[in-house]
Design a protein around this motif. Structure first.
Motif, PDB file in Angstrom:
ATOM      1  N   GLN A   1       3.893  -3.064   7.206  1.00  0.00           N
ATOM      2  CA  GLN A   1       2.603  -3.019   6.515  1.00  0.00           C
ATOM      3  C   GLN A   1       2.211  -1.617   6.075  1.00  0.00           C
ATOM      4  O   GLN A   1       1.261  -1.439   5.325  1.00  0.00           O
TER       5      GLN A   1
ATOM      6  N   VAL B   1      -0.882  -7.085  -0.707  1.00  0.00           N
ATOM      7  CA  VAL B   1      -2.229  -6.508  -0.706  1.00  0.00           C
ATOM      8  C   VAL B   1      -2.859  -6.564  -2.083  1.00  0.00           C
ATOM      9  O   VAL B   1      -4.030  -6.226  -2.258  1.00  0.00           O
TER      10      VAL B   1
ATOM     11  N   SER C   1       0.841  -1.186   0.000  1.00  0.00           N
ATOM     12  CA  SER C   1       0.000   0.000   0.000  1.00  0.00           C
ATOM     13  C   SER C   1       0.881   1.243   0.000  1.00  0.00           C
ATOM     14  O   SER C   1       2.016   1.214   0.487  1.00  0.00           O
TER      15      SER C   1
END
Length: 337
Positions: free
Chosen positions: A175, A214, A145
């Motif tokens: 993350q 993702v 992301s």
């Protein structure tokens, strides 16, 4: 009745003065311990790609608050109103002059460029192609992301030997911002820079960890939700003078079995008072085996019309390996206070 009111007023007067003094003391304390600042970057971009486009845009509207709790303990807050997103929120504690600890959401200490503020980076596009991809700044790596180069974790850092050496070691989710870790592994991130000369800084950094995909990309062959090995390494240098500077880095990455690399060199020369010429070359090879390489060439001017405030104009030629090249014509104004 009139005497009673006078008596009450006389009684309350010193109380009001004391309350006012206390309130004034609190306000003065807040002024001394909290520093507020902000900046905005607004611009225009013309793209000559196969489907030409042009648009005015608001890149960033950043608000920052830096609070000093004690002489050793501080906290920091950063919010971007352009995308309505919390960027940074962390607290620092200094145990020793060369040993501090940071907990929260902050810049990942990978690459020298990622640690720079957009207000000092010369490119209107801000960070270089390889940094955007390998650090995960803008989501150009579909497996990650867009995180603005930030993550959540714990970092130990400091300066040693009269700031000759700077080190940062962090344990991070891997993350990105504003989200919990999606696997049980943590990234280990390290950064080390040395200033052997007044005008020279040399640095290296690494990331060792496992990512959590993702999205799916045909190049990687990694499924959404899959955990994969995600390692990074970089080496670079800053050369700074009174009227000129040069910044360059080389970066490599390995996602599962796929290797990538990239680099950039950005120079800035003052030609007259408050006006700089800026030039940059950058490339990114997303897949070394396939030779999926793109190169960008940029030249432009920037005018500092007030401290930390500038007007930029830049021309960039984009040259991908596949497909036709295109050109960007960009302008940006930056204000900071």
């Amino acid at each position: 009745m009139r005497k009673t009111l006078c008596f009450i007023l006389i009684f309350l007067f010193p109380v009001c003065l004391t309350a006012q003094e206390k309130l004034g003391g609190i306000v003065n304390t807040l002024k001394e311990r909290i520093t507020l600042s902000a900046y905005a970057q607004l611009g225009y971009t013309y793209n000559s790609a196969a489907d030409p486009s042009n648009s005015f845009d608001i890149k960033r509207i950043i608000f920052m608050a830096d609070g000093k709790i004690t002489e050793r303990w501080s906290c920091y807050f950063m919010y971007d109103f352009a995308v309505s997103s919390l960027q940074e929120l962390y607290t620092d504690y200094q145990f020793l002059p060369g040993l501090s600890v940071r907990l929260g959401q902050f810049k990942t200490p990978y690459t020298m460029e990622n640690l720079l503020s957009p207000t000092s980076v010369e490119l209107i596009n801000c960070y270089s192609l390889p940094a955007c991809y390998l650090v995960g700044i803008n989501g150009s790596d579909a497996l990650c992301s867009a995180s603005g180069g930030r993550d959540i974790g714990l970092m130990v850092y400091g300066d040693l030997f009269k700031k000759l050496v700077t080190y940062k070691v962090a344990l991070m989710n891997g993350q990105g911002i504003n989200t919990r870790d999606r696997n049980s592994q943590k990234d280990v991130v390290g950064y080390l820079s040395v200033d052997p000369l007044k005008w020279l800084t040399v640095g290296t950094s690494f990331v060792i960890g496992k990512g959590h995909s993702v999205s799916e990309t045909p190049v990687h062959g990694i499924e959404p939700g899959e955990n994969y090995r995600r390692n990074r390494w970089s080496i670079g240098a800053f050369l700074t003078g009174e009227k000129a500077s040069l910044r360059t880095e080389f970066m490599t990455g390995k996602d599962a079995g796929m290797k990538s690399n990239g680099g950039y060199a950005t120079g800035c020369v003052q030609i007259v008072r408050n006006i700089d010429v800026v030039a940059s070359y950058e490339y990114l090879n997303r897949n070394v085996t396939m030779g999926d390489k793109q190169s960008n060439y940029m030249a432009g001017l920037q005018y500092w019309f007030y401290p930390k405030c500038r007007l930029q104009v830049q021309y960039t030629h984009l040259e991908p390996k596949q497909g036709e090249g295109s050109d960007l014509l960009q302008a940006q104004v930056q204000v900071r206070f």
